[in-house]
Structure formats: structure tokens, C-alpha cells
Design a protein around this motif. Structure first.
Motif, PDB file in Angstrom:
ATOM      1  N   GLY A   7     137.038  22.314  28.289  1.00 30.74           N
ATOM      2  CA  GLY A   7     137.061  22.552  29.728  1.00 30.74           C
ATOM      3  C   GLY A   7     138.489  22.590  30.220  1.00 30.74           C
ATOM      4  N   PHE A   8     138.655  22.616  31.502  1.00 33.20           N
ATOM      5  CA  PHE A   8     139.987  22.717  32.091  1.00 33.20           C
ATOM      6  C   PHE A   8     140.849  21.530  31.704  1.00 33.20           C
ATOM      7  N   TYR A   9     140.230  20.384  31.570  1.00 32.76           N
ATOM      8  CA  TYR A   9     140.994  19.154  31.289  1.00 32.76           C
ATOM      9  C   TYR A   9     140.857  18.723  29.834  1.00 32.76           C
ATOM     10  N   GLU A 164     137.095  27.068  33.990  1.00 30.45           N
ATOM     11  CA  GLU A 164     137.806  27.901  33.031  1.00 30.45           C
ATOM     12  C   GLU A 164     137.271  29.325  33.078  1.00 30.45           C
ATOM     13  N   PRO A 165     138.148  30.343  33.079  1.00 26.55           N
ATOM     14  CA  PRO A 165     137.685  31.728  33.073  1.00 26.55           C
ATOM     15  C   PRO A 165     136.811  32.067  31.872  1.00 26.55           C
ATOM     16  N   THR A 166     137.031  31.375  30.734  1.00 25.67           N
ATOM     17  CA  THR A 166     136.262  31.663  29.528  1.00 25.67           C
ATOM     18  C   THR A 166     134.963  30.869  29.441  1.00 25.67           C
ATOM     19  N   PRO A 168     131.277  30.091  29.726  1.00 18.44           N
ATOM     20  CA  PRO A 168     130.063  30.900  29.912  1.00 18.44           C
ATOM     21  C   PRO A 168     129.178  30.395  31.051  1.00 18.44           C
ATOM     22  N   HIS A 169     129.442  29.178  31.513  1.00 13.36           N
ATOM     23  CA  HIS A 169     128.646  28.595  32.593  1.00 13.36           C
ATOM     24  C   HIS A 169     129.452  28.547  33.893  1.00 13.36           C
ATOM     25  N   ALA A 170     130.403  29.464  34.046  1.00 13.46           N
ATOM     26  CA  ALA A 170     131.284  29.459  35.213  1.00 13.46           C
ATOM     27  C   ALA A 170     130.508  29.591  36.512  1.00 13.46           C
ATOM     28  N   ALA A 171     129.523  30.471  36.543  1.00 13.50           N
ATOM     29  CA  ALA A 171     128.762  30.695  37.775  1.00 13.50           C
ATOM     30  C   ALA A 171     128.053  29.427  38.224  1.00 13.50           C
ATOM     31  N   GLY A 172     127.353  28.781  37.299  1.00 12.03           N
ATOM     32  CA  GLY A 172     126.633  27.555  37.628  1.00 12.03           C
ATOM     33  C   GLY A 172     127.562  26.462  38.095  1.00 12.03           C
ATOM     34  N   LYS A 173     128.722  26.351  37.462  1.00  9.11           N
ATOM     35  CA  LYS A 173     129.668  25.307  37.837  1.00  9.11           C
ATOM     36  C   LYS A 173     130.265  25.558  39.227  1.00  9.11           C
ATOM     37  N   MET A 174     130.525  26.829  39.537  1.00  6.75           N
ATOM     38  CA  MET A 174     131.081  27.120  40.860  1.00  6.75           C
ATOM     39  C   MET A 174     130.060  26.852  41.958  1.00  6.75           C
ATOM     40  N   VAL A 175     128.797  27.172  41.693  1.00 10.03           N
ATOM     41  CA  VAL A 175     127.750  26.872  42.673  1.00 10.03           C
ATOM     42  C   VAL A 175     127.599  25.361  42.828  1.00 10.03           C
ATOM     43  N   PHE A 176     127.632  24.650  41.695  1.00  8.54           N
ATOM     44  CA  PHE A 176     127.533  23.184  41.724  1.00  8.54           C
ATOM     45  C   PHE A 176     128.668  22.588  42.553  1.00  8.54           C
ATOM     46  N   LEU A 177     129.891  23.082  42.341  1.00  9.68           N
ATOM     47  CA  LEU A 177     131.044  22.564  43.075  1.00  9.68           C
ATOM     48  C   LEU A 177     130.947  22.895  44.559  1.00  9.68           C
ATOM     49  N   GLY A 233     146.307  33.424  32.272  1.00 10.28           N
ATOM     50  CA  GLY A 233     146.450  33.767  30.873  1.00 10.28           C
ATOM     51  C   GLY A 233     146.006  32.722  29.897  1.00 10.28           C
ATOM     52  N   ARG A 234     145.461  31.578  30.358  1.00  6.07           N
ATOM     53  CA  ARG A 234     145.005  30.563  29.425  1.00  6.07           C
ATOM     54  C   ARG A 234     143.688  30.961  28.789  1.00  6.07           C
TER      55      ARG A 234
END
Length: 234
Positions: A7-9, A164-166, A168-177, A233-234
């Protein structure tokens, strides 16, 4: 059974044997950072706060909470649209997503500069004093929130930097946040409604407090912008 995800961290473990789908839940460190940022933004005076206070002072706490409810529904809708829209953009092109983040960083820096240059946007516009139906007040809060372009841009720039842009669960995490942002903000808004008269008088009386909010807001927005730029670019 567990597997490692990055993840990001940094890396963390997910329990695949659990029946609860937790892939959309960010790491504890990410959630803590997001909670702190959300709280700072919730207590920073702005147009939504001014609307809540104006409705409360004119129509009482019932009108104030109706306004909070309307703005809250608007936040949920923005969070859903931002999560789904940004995830679609990411799926279509990583380059396009990166470009969107750069534009977002520029926008956040502009917000920081505006806060330092022009000061807080805290204004309580006097109401006409007429009694209004709670549902009508709710619709007013919802309409103002949904049609505010600054709210749209805020969610498009604020949420992606905690995912993280990579991923695969980015959509769900953004909605959760987005929903988490609401859970942090509603208690703050409720306290403001309950103390509307004292809060408004205090904010108008203390120029130092208002300037402190301005500096805090500028610092948060500037920090988010730098974070966006440094993670490209990460």
C-alpha cells in the motif's frame, strides 16, 4: 491464509480466510493520516459551515441539522462519483491518471495561496427570517453541495493521494474514504450547530483565530499538493 500487499505506506497482510471483504479498507496508517486531514478540513471555516450557521441562527437547530443532512448526502454522492470516475480513468490510462493528479496538485496549491492572500471564506449570510420546512432546508443544503464545483475538485484531488494508482481496489478504497470523511465531519458539524451563536460570535471576534485557520488550511493544502507531486511515477 494470508498474502502480502503493498500500500501507500508499505507492505501489509490481508487475511484471505476472513469472510469479510476488507480489500476496500485502507491500511491503519493511511486511515489515521486521512482521519487527521479530514478533521482539520472539517474545522476549517468555509461556505458549507457558513450555510449551516446561517440556517441554524435563522431557523433553530432543526434547520441546522437539516442543512447538515443535505450537505452530507451530497458528500456521499461526490465520493461515489469520484471513486468510480477516477478508477475508470486509472483503468483507461495510468498516464491520464497521473496527469489528473498533477492538475490536482496545482489546484491545491492555488487553494493554499488563496487562503493566505484573501483570508478565510467564513461568511454567515443573514437569512430572510422566514420559517422554512426542514425538507426544503435539506434540499437547499444538498443542492448547494452538489452544484459547488469546488467540492467536485476537492474530492477529485483529495481522495487519490491516499490510494496507490496500482491498487486494484482503488475505487472501493476511494469510496470508503469518502464515507469516512463524512463520518469525521458530521460530529464536528453537529457540535457547530449546537453552539452556533457562541461559535459565530467567537469567530467574528477573534481575528487571530481566523488567521490561524487560514494558515492551517494553507499548510494542509500545500502539504497535500507536494505529496501528490512527489508520488508521481511510483
Amino acid at each position: 491464509m494470508a498474502r502480502r500487499t503493498v500500500g501507500f505506506y508499505g507492505p501489509r497482510r490481508l487475511n484471505l480466510g476472513s469472510r469479510m471483504p476488507i480489500d476496500f479498507v485502507p491500511s491503519a496508517a493511511t486511515l489515521l493520516a486521512f482521519t487527521g486531514a479530514s478533521f482539520l478540513l472539517a474545522i476549517t471555516p468555509g461556505p458549507d459551515m457558513g450555510l449551516m450557521l446561517a440556517r441554524t441562527l435563522a431557523g433553530g437547530r432543526r434547520a441546522g441539522f437539516a442543512t447538515v443532512a443535505g450537505c452530507s448526502v451530497g458528500v456521499v454522492i461526490h465520493a461515489l462519483l469520484a471513486g468510480l470516475g477516477l478508477s475508470a480513468l486509472l483503468a483507461a490510462s495510468t498516464t491520464a491518471f497521473t496527469a489528473a493528479k498533477i492538475v490536482g496538485a496545482i489546484y491545491l496549491l492555488w487553494l493554499a495561496w488563496q487562503s493566505l492572500r484573501h483570508g478565510s471564506s467564513f461568511h454567515v449570510t443573514p437569512d430572510d427570517g422566514k420559517s422554512k420546512n426542514a425538507f426544503a432546508v435539506f434540499l437547499t443544503g444538498l443542492g448547494i453541495n452538489l452544484t459547488n464545483p469546488k467540492v467536485v475538485l476537492f474530492f477529485v484531488t483529495f481522495l487519490p493521494q491516499f490510494v496507490e494508482p496500482t491498487d486494484p481496489h482503488a475505487a472501493g478504497k476511494m469510496v470508503f474514504l469518502g464515507v469516512w470523511f463524512l463520518l469525521v465531519g458530521v460530529p464536528v458539524a453537529s457540535v457547530i450547530v449546537l453552539t452556533a451563536e457562541r461559535f459565530t460570535a467567537s469567530m467574528r471576534r477573534s481575528k487571530r483565530m481566523m488567521r490561524a485557520f487560514d494558515l492551517g488550511f494553507a499548510g494542509v493544502m500545500g502539504g497535500f499538493a507536494l505529496r501528490l507531486l512527489l508520488t508521481q511515477g511510483r
